[in-house]
Enzyme design. Structure first.
Site, short mmCIF file in Angstrom:
data_model
loop_
_atom_site.label_atom_id
_atom_site.label_comp_id
_atom_site.label_asym_id
_atom_site.label_seq_id
_atom_site.Cartn_x
_atom_site.Cartn_y
_atom_site.Cartn_z
N GLU A 89 0.93 -1.25 -0.20
CA GLU A 89 0.09 0.20 0.13
C GLU A 89 0.91 1.40 -0.06
OE1 GLU A 89 -4.24 0.56 1.51
OE2 GLU A 89 -3.22 -0.81 2.96
N ASP A 102 1.16 -8.66 3.00
CA ASP A 102 -0.20 -8.27 3.50
C ASP A 102 -1.09 -9.28 2.78
OD1 ASP A 102 -2.75 -7.49 4.43
OD2 ASP A 102 -2.66 -5.61 3.97
N TYR A 107 0.67 -7.90 -1.98
CA TYR A 107 -0.71 -7.06 -1.39
C TYR A 107 -1.98 -7.64 -1.65
CZ TYR A 107 -4.03 -3.68 0.01
OH TYR A 107 -5.09 -2.81 0.63
#
Length: 622
Positions: A44, A196, A157
């Site tokens: 991010e 993530d 991600y």
């Protein structure tokens, strides 16, 4: 000391610099040193190509590999940094499917020669199983893959489970990750998958598990069998898999490194909801992982979360590779395996890292940052267009005409002027072009080009103008509407054609009307500011107004009402209802304390109490 791999969803690449301890130095080099990391995977980043800056690309002693969203702004994005003194990858790619292309190339990664590929790309059959095409899956900047001599590092991600509209994209992306990892392992390559993942493995990995099951009417088995969790658990050794395994996922291929060092540990969360201030009470989830293929699960000496480091709604997670590992029955130094052959020997550097070791995907080879020598280059800009002096003495750029209003004196009486050299004199809002000789090349331009502003320059060899310069600006509001007509301008207007005279007449009429309105408003204001004796006598007969009371009355209109107090006798905080319904958009007061570990409002504890007051029902205690 071993080699440390750190993953962190930073929620904006500069976001950590607003927190301690990062705000003191505010450099990525200092951040990486505080993290004591050798490989850093950020998720991010929330930037696009145009947002890249020197300090995030040209980090001294580090190389970087970005994957940025192609279309969406301020969304997604990942980057992997590698410390040059410790490791250097031999190949680098962005995207999970292999359909993207290297910089300055039209050949996709999966179509490169075998010796230039990382490999393990999803097959045509695996790609067809996804409802979303491969190009779309890789368009959001969610994956960077680096290959070292010892293993392949995949930083991702993964999409979050926000709403039903993104389910197909989320499952499609996770399926491609699963296929790529399994294909790489099948070819004999070791894999580290980190980032993530937006998946909590089981009930132990989220504080909201019980509440989520209750709201959705799920059992524990159903909870761990949701599509994303089931895929993840089938990949991990020891993962909870209910029923028969899916086709193609018959065996486990990955190892949860962090959990293996903290089996059964509760509250090991890496992400917390900031809107409800859930971090102090540790009401969160574990969705950030470091995992590895089963053939290297003994290569790690430590792994943990760093929940004390602020800077995002996530915390960093790290894993440390041992200095030496056993490969094919022999002890090998880790640094020998993290660099191109010949750069390290028995853990000692024998060849220095140079820019020749940069890979095509390296951020340092991006056009804006390649071969930068000093900071002065940031401010130097090449001219956009070549400049040349035109035949009438003005400097113009290729395809661009830059003109400013110019008033030239009439060399002859108005009646004897050439048609091409007549000047149009109107109100100050009209642009007056400079006279242009007939033989000038600028007469070939369109009327639209001539009316564009140009830099005012005198003709070579021309006589200086004796016309007094008209001062720019205005001294009053009335001056804005006052026409600036002169006797010479009046004489020049005799040579205008009928259409121009009609335009001038309309503008003059509008100007005179506005001027009369301005004068009338000014006179009325002057009349109001000078009280007449009769008005003064009438006002004195009215009741006296206390100026202090009047000031307080007006002040109350702009002062926020005092906050109500909660059960802890502390001021509440105001929030806005965003849930769809009749109350959407309404403000309310609630306890300002953080949410407790239970995730519910509690009475008689140190955590958030049940105080709730609609803002419309609170009058400030008055």
């Amino acid at each position: 000391m071993g080699v440390r791999i750190t993953t962190w969803n930073v929620n904006g690449i500069r976001n950590p610099f607003g927190y301690e301890p990062w705000r003191n130095k505010k450099t990525f080099e200092a951040m990486f040193d505080l993290l004591e990391a050798d490989i850093v995977c950020f998720q991010e980043t929330k930037i696009q190509r145009k947002d890249l800056r020197d300090d995030m690309v040209l980090v001294p002693g580090w190389d970087c590999y970005f994957s940025l969203p192609k279309h969406k702004k301020g969304y997604s994005g990942v980057v992997t940094y590698t410390r040059n003194s410790v490791c250097a990858p031999i190949k680098a790619e962005e995207g999970i499917t292999g359909v993207l292309t290297p910089p300055n190339s039209s050949t996709s990664f999966r179509d490169l020669p075998p010796e230039e590929q990382i490999g393990g790309y999803p097959t045509g059959e695996q790609l067809r199983q996804s409802e979303v095409d491969a190009t779309t899956l890789d368009s959001e900047g969610r994956c960077v893959i680096l290959e070292f001599t010892a293993f392949v590092l995949i930083g991702t991600y993964c999409p979050a489970n926000r709403d039903d509209t993104r389910d197909a994209f989320r499952i499609g992306f996770l399926d491609m990750v699963d296929a790529r990892i399994r294909n790489l392992v099948a070819t004999g390559k070791r894999v580290i998958w980190t980032g993530d993942l937006n998946i909590s493995r089981e009930e132990l990995d989220t504080a909201a598990a019980e509440e989520s099951m209750r709201k959705n009417g799920m059992t524990g088995e159903e909870y761990v069998s949701t599509p994303a969790r089931r895929m993840f658990n089938q990949m991990l050794l020891g993962g909870k898999v209910i029923g028969a395994r899916d086709e193609g996922r018959e065996r486990s291929v990955m190892w949860d490194v962090t959990r293996s060092f903290h089996e059964g540990r509760k509250g090991m969360f890496t992400c917390w909801e900031t809107k409800v201030n859930a971090r102090p009470g540790n009401y969160g989830s574990r969705i950030d992982y470091v995992t590895c293929s089963l053939d290297m699960k003994d290569w790690f000496s430590d792994s943990n979360i760093q929940e004390g480091l602020l800077g995002s709604d996530h915390c960093p997670v790290y894993a440390v590779l041992k200095d030496k590992v056993i490969m094919e029955g022999k002890e090998v130094f880790m640094r020998d395996l993290l660099n191109p052959p010949g750069m390290f020997q028995d853990g000692v550097r024998v060849q220095q890292w140079t820019t020749k070791n940069l890979l095509p995907l390296s951020g340092k080879l991006i056009t804006e940052f390649d071969r930068r020598r000093n900071i002065r280059d940031m401010f130097s800009r090449m001219p956009s267009f070549p400049t040349a002096e035109s035949s009438n003495g003005t400097f113009v750029g290729t395809g661009i005409v830059d003109q400013t209003p110019t008033i030239m004196p009439s060399p002859e009486p108005a009646g004897k002027q050439d048609e091409d050299s007549q000047s149009s004199v109107v109100a100050s809002s009209i642009t007056i072009p400079a006279p242009v000789p007939k033989n000038s090349a600028s007469t070939k331009r369109s009327q639209k080009e001539i009316r564009q502003p140009v830099t005012k320059r005198a003709k070579p060899g021309s006589q200086p103008s004796t016309t007094p310069e008209i001062k720019k600006g205005q001294k009053s509001l009335k001056g804005f509407f006052q026409p600036k007509a002169t006797s010479k301008q009046s004489s020049q207007s005799d040579g205008l054609d009928g259409a121009d005279e009609e335009k001038i007449t309309v503008i003059a009429a509008e100007t005179q009307e506005l001027l009369e309105v301005d004068i009338a408003v000014t006179v009325a204001a002057d009349d109001l500011s000078t009280p007449s004796p009769a008005r003064s006598q009438q006002s004195n007969s009215n009741s006296f107004v206390d100026p202090i009371v009047s000031k307080e009355s007006w002040g109350k209109l702009f002062i926020k009402p005092a906050a109500p107090k909660c059960e802890h006798e502390e001021p509440c905080k105001t929030m806005l209802t965003k849930k769809t319904g009749v109350n959407c958009g309404r403000s309310f007061w609630m306890c300002a304390r953080p949410l407790g570990p239970s995730g519910n409002k509690e009475k008689g504890t140190q955590w958030r109490c049940s105080t709730f007051i609609w803002a419309s029902d609170w009058n400030g205690g008055g």
